[in-house]
Scaffold this motif. Structure first.
Motif, PDB file in Angstrom:
ATOM      1  N   ASP A 141      -6.907   7.814  -1.136  1.00  0.00           N
ATOM      2  CA  ASP A 141      -5.749   8.644  -0.799  1.00  0.00           C
ATOM      3  C   ASP A 141      -5.541   9.742  -1.842  1.00  0.00           C
ATOM      4  O   ASP A 141      -4.433   9.949  -2.341  1.00  0.00           O
ATOM      5  N   ARG A 196      -3.375  12.521   0.161  1.00  0.00           N
ATOM      6  CA  ARG A 196      -4.013  11.945   1.351  1.00  0.00           C
ATOM      7  C   ARG A 196      -4.563  13.051   2.268  1.00  0.00           C
ATOM      8  O   ARG A 196      -4.459  12.991   3.490  1.00  0.00           O
ATOM      9  N   HIS A 223      -4.420   4.231   7.078  1.00  0.00           N
ATOM     10  CA  HIS A 223      -4.112   5.450   6.349  1.00  0.00           C
ATOM     11  C   HIS A 223      -2.675   5.450   5.826  1.00  0.00           C
ATOM     12  O   HIS A 223      -2.403   5.968   4.737  1.00  0.00           O
TER      13      HIS A 223
END
Length: 815
Positions: free
Chosen positions: A528, A532, A580
């Motif tokens: 990240d 990110r 994510h």
């Protein structure tokens, strides 16, 4: 290498054919070849019960207070529905042969002292059988971070906090630790705002200082703290050792010991332990060697005062590219709340709930260090600032944590391990960057391995691949007069200094315990990075799919493991539940080399469904019910059942972490070099007259050396005219469809190597992703070399901006 013994150095019994020796600088198989063990930590999600990632308050306190927790399946693996097989098949296809198996003390003994979760242990056995089936060696990791989930980390059960005389519900209000799901407060949580890596500062807050001092040195520094007639040190250590011992017994009993040696090679020591207050020279000062200064940074004495409810202004720090930087002061106000549990609450939720009796000298509800004469809470006066610097019983003895305390604990732990698993290899790590102490050979017995941890700290803390870096290990160990001397500028210098640091850690092994193997127990990098950006979360999504920075940082660390170091390692980490949004599901960390959110193929939907315990999925393209293909360990090892999708889908910067290496070497590997931009691999081996073995076995990954690596993600083909489009024009996947359509785009041919090989001597042959190099044994020590390159040139090393979304899935390298 010395001739290998035919009997165990511990038991004296003949060794089986699959036995690995661990009595020299390299592991050795029974034919005498030097073996490299490389793989991953498996898995980070095992730190918490299923469905309770660190950012979630739901059930966090309630489940633990009742002694409950669904630990079966916490790893993100279902051994019944095929999902575990898919993940293990993928790891095996990447050439890995070693797993560091993550489990926690809490998972074993969460119901209360001496009450073990045998259902969870049985689940571990089932997963280990899967690991064995897929050809993995395993070493077991009793994992912890800053003690417990309830103190901002992972590891110990909730009841251990009560045992220390602490109210776990008062830890956050007194700033004694930062807990993600209750950050910045339990009443107004915003877990996504937890600063990167600030969890590690909990080692240096009031609870971390307290618990690690009690665990390792309670008998010396807190003799009044007793439970059921034992000092708190023995109470905690005995329960930890006994819980791990119970798991070892269960594993050893499976199939009359058939998991041992052939699969479970050994047991790691407790993960990344801390010193607590042991050795602190002056409680009024933040120790100069304290490696983490992030957010509010109280002195040890200020921590004691905060834990008693006093409001204080303390120094505040942020981490910059040049290291910690003081930004001023911040007021911390516990509003009178004490970290220490009240007598009434101890009777209800502490000793009364969990079933122990405290000694009469232990005054509940007040600071234990005040009770031992360290300070006076009434006058707020520090009475003995050097209390923890020397032994209270011998002021002339300046204490050293690793030698005086970690060593004693490890010998007790190691004795228990060998009682239940006599031939276990002792894997050992101490506090980060601290070398092992000298250890008795009677405990090592020719079955030991140092397992230190290393991260590129600048990249980890800043989440950015910088144009400069530093010799962090040298700086922390006082090698330089100033930080500036430890700086390195430019990628070549960065790669060199990281490799040198790993070389120092390898030398630590020899200096501390002699010629035993070194395995990097943890090494990794964050995905990240840069807000990110690779997920499309920054700059309007411009960098979505671009893992070039991650590839560079990963390659620097992997290159450091090569060279003349020739190290074993287990990467941190592989997590099936990575996303994510929340990364690995623990304190915002995002280091998994695979994520379902990076999947583009059809099978990822199946895998995600399987992970969530569903057994079928309706294909969006065929509306047919899909079942997992029966990929087999034999099919993976032969290469016949490896598909591009298995290798590439869901990976991030795979070109850096899936790399060639000598699995087993006749002689010893002298130097390993791999250039991911050119895909050129060179191996030098030193061979002597005493060496033996049926050829040197080298893993040659399809990711870099396949003749063709064709695959189109379900979401679309590569852009027309791109360098990628010629080799991404079919949609293979892990699933068999019921469709009989002759236009089914799945490839008809198997993947194969397309390589050119040059050697200074000998012959070679290939099978699947493996090359066997045979040469004559010389009459005197000689160095031989082999070079492998892709016959058609390296896979593309650049892509246009519009191609990144496809490009990243192929692990293509970035020049």
């Amino acid at each position: 290498m010395p001739k290998v013994a035919t009997v165990s150095p511990v038991t004296g019994k003949p060794v089986p054919p699959d036995y690995l020796h661990a009595s020299d600088i390299h592991f050795q198989d029974t034919s005498g070849r030097s073996v490299l063990l490389r793989g991953v930590n498996f898995t980070a999600s095992a730190k918490a019960p299923r469905g309770q990632p660190s950012q979630s308050q739901e059930g966090f306190w309630e489940e633990a207070e009742s002694g409950k927790g669904d630990w079966i399946g916490a790893m993100g693996l279902n051994v019944e529905d095929g999902s575990a097989d898919i993940h293990l098949a993928r790891l095996r296809a990447w050439g890995y042969n070693m797993l560091r198996f993550v489990f926690t003390w809490e998972a074993l003994e969460h119901e209360g002292p001496g009450k073990y979760d045998y259902a969870y242990m049985d689940y571990i056995v089932k997963v280990l059988y899967k690991c064995k089936e897929w050809g993995f060696r395993v070493y077991m990791d009793p994992h912890q971070d800053v003690w417990s989930r309830f103190t901002g980390g992972s590891g110990a059960p909730l009841w251990t906090i009560y045992a220390c005389g602490v109210d776990p519900h008062n830890i956050v209000p007194t700033y004694s630790a930062l807990v993600q799901c209750d950050y910045p407060s339990k009443e107004s949580p915003d877990p996504g705002s937890l600063p990167a890596m600030i969890w590690s500062s909990n080692y240096y807050r009031a609870f971390g200082h307290t618990v690690w001092t009690l665990f390792f040195a309670g008998k010396e520094f807190a003799p009044k703290c007793t439970i059921d007639g034992k000092n708190i040190q023995d109470f905690l250590q005995d329960h930890f050792i006994d819980a791990v011992g119970e798991l070892i017994k269960v594993v050893a009993a499976a199939g009359d010991g058939e998991l041992l040696e052939s699969c479970v090679l050994g047991w790691d020591s407790i993960n990344e332990p801390a010193e607590g207050l042991i050795g602190v020279r002056d409680l009024n000062q933040v120790p100069k060697d304290q490696p983490v200064r992030l957010g509010p940074v109280p002195t040890p004495f200020e921590n004691m005062r905060l834990a008693m409810g006093e409001a204080l202004a303390v120094d505040n720090y942020k981490f910059t590219s040049m290291g910690p930087s003081k930004t001023g002061q911040v007021v911390l106000d516990p509003q009178g709340t004490r970290m220490w549990i009240s007598p009434a609450d101890d009777a209800e939720r502490g000793a009364g709930r969990w079933g122990w009796k405290r000694g009469s000298e232990w005054e509940i509800g007040t600071c234990i260090w005040a009770q031992h004469g360290v300070w006076d809470p009434t006058t707020r006066t520090l009475l003995n600032p050097a209390y923890f610097h020397t032994l209270p019983t011998d002021a002339s003895h300046e204490v050293e944590f690793v030698y005086d305390f970690w060593r004693q604990h490890w010998m007790s732990y190691a004795s228990s391990v060998r009682t239940h698993h006599p031939d276990a290899v002792h894997f050992m790590n101490t506090s980060v960057f601290k070398p092992l102490p000298p250890l008795p050979e009677s405990f090592l017995s020719g079955r030991a391995c140092s397992s230190p941890h290393f991260y590129d700290g600048l990249t980890l803390m800043t989440k950015h691949w910088n144009w400069f870096n530093a010799d962090a290990l040298g700086i922390l160990r006082g090698k330089y007069w100033s930080i500036v001397q430890g700086l390195r500028v430019g990628e070549a210098a960065i790669r060199k200094v990281i490799q040198e640091q790993l070389g120092v850690l390898k030398e630590d092994t020899r200096a501390s315990i002699g010629n035993y193997p070194t395995l990097m127990g943890e090494i990794g990098c964050p995905y990240d990075q840069d807000g990110r950006a690779a997920y499309g979360y920054a700059d309007g999504g411009k960098g979505k799919g671009d893992y070039s920075a991650q590839l560079k940082s990963w390659d620097a660390s992997m290159n450091a493991s090569d060279g003349t170091n020739c190290l074993n390692y287990t990467l941190w980490n592989y997590t099936p539940t990575n996303s994510h949004q929340w990364g690995d599901g623990w304190n915002g960390e995002d280091l998994s080399i695979w994520s379902s959110d990076d999947c583009k193929g059809a099978s990822y939907k199946m895998e995600r469904s399987l992970t969530e315990s569903a057994a079928t999925l309706v294909s969006t393209s065929t509306s047919a019910t899909l079942q997992p293909r029966q990929v087999s360990p034999k099919g993976i090892d032969s290469g016949k059942e490896i598909t591009p999708e298995l290798l590439l889908d869901g990976t991030r910067a795979i070109g850096a972490v899936c790399r060639p290496y000598p699995v087993a070497t006749v002689g010893v590997p002298a130097r390993i070099d791999f250039n991911i931009s050119t895909s050129v691999f060179r191996l030098s081996v030193t061979v002597g007259p005493d060496d033996s073995g049926d050829g040197t076995l080298i893993y040659v990954p399809f990711v870099h050396y396949a003749r063709d690596l064709e695959w189109v993600p379900v979401s679309g083909a590569a852009p027309k005219g791109s360098e990628l489009s010629s080799r991404v024009n079919s949609s293979s996947n892990l699933l068999d469809s019921d469709s009989d359509d002759p236009k089914d785009p799945r490839p008809e041919s198997e993947l194969s190597l397309g390589i050119e090989v040059r050697t200074t001597t000998g012959t070679y042959s290939t099978s699947g992703q493996y090359l066997t190099w045979k040469y004559t044994i010389p009459e005197r020590p000689t160095t031989y070399t082999i070079e492998i390159r892709r016959a058609s040139g390296a896979l593309p090393t650049h892509a246009t901006e519009e191609e990144w979304s496809v490009f990243s899935y192929f692990g293509c390298t970035v020049a």
